[in-house]
Design a protein around this motif. Structure first.
Motif, PDB file in Angstrom:
ATOM      1  N   ARG A   1      11.291   0.015  -1.464  1.00 11.38           N
ATOM      2  CA  ARG A   1      10.742   0.802  -2.530  1.00 11.38           C
ATOM      3  C   ARG A   1      10.192   0.732  -3.675  1.00 11.38           C
ATOM      4  O   ARG A   1      10.846   0.072  -3.993  1.00 11.38           O
ATOM      5  CB  ARG A   1      11.423   1.382  -2.718  1.00 11.38           C
ATOM      6  CG  ARG A   1      12.057   2.873  -1.952  1.00 11.38           C
ATOM      7  CD  ARG A   1      12.590   4.235  -1.576  1.00 11.38           C
ATOM      8  NE  ARG A   1      13.289   5.221  -0.855  1.00 11.38           N
ATOM      9  CZ  ARG A   1      13.653   6.101  -0.785  1.00 11.38           C
ATOM     10  NH1 ARG A   1      13.849   6.575  -2.263  1.00 11.38           N
ATOM     11  NH2 ARG A   1      14.254   6.830   0.068  1.00 11.38           N
ATOM     12  N   ALA A   2       9.072   0.492  -4.653  1.00  5.93           N
ATOM     13  CA  ALA A   2       8.355   0.312  -5.464  1.00  5.93           C
ATOM     14  C   ALA A   2       9.235   1.205  -6.621  1.00  5.93           C
ATOM     15  O   ALA A   2       9.615   2.195  -6.622  1.00  5.93           O
ATOM     16  CB  ALA A   2       6.919   0.588  -5.365  1.00  5.93           C
TER      17      ALA A   2
ATOM     18  N   GLU B   1       1.884  -5.728   3.331  1.00  7.10           N
ATOM     19  CA  GLU B   1       1.179  -6.332   2.263  1.00  7.10           C
ATOM     20  C   GLU B   1      -0.502  -6.804   1.814  1.00  7.10           C
ATOM     21  O   GLU B   1      -1.453  -7.482   3.053  1.00  7.10           O
ATOM     22  CB  GLU B   1       2.042  -7.068   1.505  1.00  7.10           C
ATOM     23  CG  GLU B   1       2.984  -5.964   1.344  1.00  7.10           C
ATOM     24  CD  GLU B   1       3.582  -7.233  -0.531  1.00  7.10           C
ATOM     25  OE1 GLU B   1       4.705  -6.477  -0.424  1.00  7.10           O
ATOM     26  OE2 GLU B   1       4.192  -8.773   0.379  1.00  7.10           O
TER      27      GLU B   1
ATOM     28  N   MET C   1      -1.773  -0.584  -3.635  1.00  8.52           N
ATOM     29  CA  MET C   1      -0.624   0.528  -4.660  1.00  8.52           C
ATOM     30  C   MET C   1      -1.218  -0.041  -5.567  1.00  8.52           C
ATOM     31  O   MET C   1      -1.293   1.285  -7.012  1.00  8.52           O
ATOM     32  CB  MET C   1       0.967  -0.032  -5.106  1.00  8.52           C
ATOM     33  CG  MET C   1       1.316   1.164  -6.402  1.00  8.52           C
ATOM     34  SD  MET C   1       3.210   0.720  -5.752  1.00  8.52           S
ATOM     35  CE  MET C   1       3.665   0.911  -4.214  1.00  8.52           C
TER      36      MET C   1
ATOM     37  N   ALA D   1       1.924  10.540  -1.792  1.00  7.64           N
ATOM     38  CA  ALA D   1       2.584   9.590  -1.463  1.00  7.64           C
ATOM     39  C   ALA D   1       3.722   9.531  -0.560  1.00  7.64           C
ATOM     40  O   ALA D   1       4.434  10.181  -0.731  1.00  7.64           O
ATOM     41  CB  ALA D   1       2.848   8.228  -2.202  1.00  7.64           C
TER      42      ALA D   1
ATOM     43  N   THR E   1       6.011   3.627   1.279  1.00  7.97           N
ATOM     44  CA  THR E   1       5.001   2.459   0.984  1.00  7.97           C
ATOM     45  C   THR E   1       4.711   1.869   2.044  1.00  7.97           C
ATOM     46  O   THR E   1       6.151   1.889   3.476  1.00  7.97           O
ATOM     47  CB  THR E   1       5.345   1.929  -0.674  1.00  7.97           C
ATOM     48  OG1 THR E   1       4.959   0.619  -0.754  1.00  7.97           O
ATOM     49  CG2 THR E   1       6.836   1.971  -0.388  1.00  7.97           C
ATOM     50  N   THR E   2       4.063   0.710   1.765  1.00 11.79           N
ATOM     51  CA  THR E   2       4.574   0.127   3.285  1.00 11.79           C
ATOM     52  C   THR E   2       5.178  -1.104   3.098  1.00 11.79           C
ATOM     53  O   THR E   2       4.996  -2.369   3.651  1.00 11.79           O
ATOM     54  CB  THR E   2       2.950  -0.854   3.653  1.00 11.79           C
ATOM     55  OG1 THR E   2       1.442  -1.677   2.407  1.00 11.79           O
ATOM     56  CG2 THR E   2       1.879   0.348   3.812  1.00 11.79           C
ATOM     57  N   SER E   3       5.057  -1.567   2.382  1.00  7.78           N
ATOM     58  CA  SER E   3       6.706  -3.122   1.815  1.00  7.78           C
ATOM     59  C   SER E   3       8.113  -3.138   2.057  1.00  7.78           C
ATOM     60  O   SER E   3       8.536  -1.611   2.311  1.00  7.78           O
ATOM     61  CB  SER E   3       6.372  -3.303  -0.273  1.00  7.78           C
ATOM     62  OG  SER E   3       7.167  -1.989  -0.697  1.00  7.78           O
TER      63      SER E   3
ATOM     64  N   SER F   1       1.145  -1.468  -0.198  1.00 12.80           N
ATOM     65  CA  SER F   1       0.362  -0.299   0.253  1.00 12.80           C
ATOM     66  C   SER F   1       0.839   1.298  -0.234  1.00 12.80           C
ATOM     67  O   SER F   1       1.904   1.022   0.266  1.00 12.80           O
ATOM     68  CB  SER F   1      -1.091   0.077   1.611  1.00 12.80           C
ATOM     69  OG  SER F   1      -1.315  -0.830   1.472  1.00 12.80           O
ATOM     70  N   LEU F   2       0.257   1.998  -0.405  1.00 13.87           N
ATOM     71  CA  LEU F   2       0.835   3.391  -0.537  1.00 13.87           C
ATOM     72  C   LEU F   2       0.387   4.378   1.084  1.00 13.87           C
ATOM     73  O   LEU F   2      -1.398   4.088   1.507  1.00 13.87           O
ATOM     74  CB  LEU F   2       1.009   4.443  -1.572  1.00 13.87           C
ATOM     75  CG  LEU F   2       1.882   4.038  -2.300  1.00 13.87           C
ATOM     76  CD1 LEU F   2       0.892   4.782  -3.705  1.00 13.87           C
ATOM     77  CD2 LEU F   2       3.335   4.013  -2.602  1.00 13.87           C
TER      78      LEU F   2
ATOM     79  N   THR G   1      10.116   3.576   2.469  1.00 13.46           N
ATOM     80  CA  THR G   1       8.999   2.826   2.624  1.00 13.46           C
ATOM     81  C   THR G   1       8.728   3.123   4.225  1.00 13.46           C
ATOM     82  O   THR G   1       9.528   4.606   4.821  1.00 13.46           O
ATOM     83  CB  THR G   1      10.174   1.521   2.967  1.00 13.46           C
ATOM     84  OG1 THR G   1      11.366   1.634   4.221  1.00 13.46           O
ATOM     85  CG2 THR G   1      10.367   1.164   1.801  1.00 13.46           C
TER      86      THR G   1
END
Length: 306
Positions: free
Chosen positions: A209-210, A230, A187, A201, A204-206, A107-108, A218
């Motif tokens: 980094r995306a 996720e 995302m 944004a 990110t929750t990962s 998610s963002l 992150t």
């Protein structure tokens, strides 16, 4: 192959999406249905049964849907979290059986592009100065967008106010208009809003980094070491569906998962792989149920109030 599996399917199938149209489940579900249709030789119709964070549709498949394999549930992480966090009229572990795991999507953490918050640090500073004043929207109680926010508040030791909506798409007008301050959205459905310039944004929750948003840090980089969340997606059928039929559905799902159109959608959503076979996904699901049950037992998360 057993005769039962050879004769399945005998009529069109229904893929039940227990979430409102417009989110990542909808986008992935429609592509998956089209690809499974090719493999099974029967129409796969997408049917929406939203509500209660996915539990209305999941319960319908588990308790009222046909048990011949022609009705399949497109489920998300909320199926696992709800075991401990929601009051259910069914037990997903007993009343459903896994067919295939599809993917997990980070998610963002989002704010309005007009928001004064330009970093996670800004949000934390405001939340600590004004407990419970900052609000975050979600697509419903015990959904991924809700739990990502609760985990954020828990790990940061801040108090936020949760505002549930009927689907993440309904949150955006209030987020953009700053009637709520925050949204954690997968995302797959949030990326377009960010690229459209109306939301920003912050993280990110990962764990990493995306690739589509290399400039977005992150949450672990932003003052919350170890934070990772996720939303996974997978297929289930009622527990009474015969094993040969489950195997046929599993085969069709795995073919669809490896198809170019579905892989393209996963790439666009920054998805990561999860165990995909029925047996491995079943173990993954059971482990996720226990992960959330442990947080509840330890008092780190409380069951949601409906």
């Amino acid at each position: 192959m057993p005769a039962l599996a050879q004769s399945f399917p005998q009529r069109p199938l229904t893929l039940v999406l227990p979430y409102a149209p417009g989110g990542s489940a909808d986008v992935l579900g429609r592509v998956l249905a089209a690809e499974m249709q090719r493999e099974l030789g029967q129409t796969v119709v997408v049917e929406y049964k939203p509500g209660a964070g996915g539990n209305i549709g999941a319960e319908w498949v588990a308790r009222q849907g046909p048990s011949d394999g022609h009705t399949v549930l497109f489920a998300a992480s909320s199926l696992a979290t709800s075991v401990s966090l929601s009051k259910l009229n069914f037990d997903p572990r007993r009343d459903l059986q896994p067919v295939a795991g599809l993917a997990a999507i980070p998610s963002l953490m989002l704010v309005s592009s007009d928001s004064p918050f330009t970093s996670v640090g800004d949000v934390l500073k405001a939340a600590r100065a004004r407990p419970k004043e900052l609000t975050f929207g979600s697509s419903g109680l015990a959904t991924g967008s809700h739990l990502a926010g609760e985990l954020f508040a828990m790990q940061a030791n801040v108090e936020l106010t949760h505002v549930p909506y009927r689907g993440s798409g309904a949150v955006y007008p209030d987020l953009i208009g700053q009637r709520i301050q925050l949204l954690f959205d997968v995302m797959g459905s949030s990326a377009g809003h960010v690229k459209g310039g109306r939301v920003r944004a912050l993280a990110t929750t990962s764990a990493r980094r995306a690739s589509d948003f290399p400039e977005v840090p992150t949450l672990a980089e932003s003052g919350l070491p170890g934070y990772e969340f996720e939303t996974w997606f997978g297929l289930f059928v009622p527990a009474a569906v015969p094993s040969p039929t489950v195997t046929r559905l599993e085969q069709a799902a795995l073919v669809a998962l490896r198809s170019a159109p579905f892989k393209e959608r996963l790439s666009q959503a920054a998805a990561t792989p999860i165990p995909d076979s029925a047996s491995a996904f079943g173990r993954y699901f059971t482990s996720d149920v226990e992960r959330w049950a442990k947080l509840v037992r330890e008092g780190k998360l409380a069951p949601v109030q409906s």
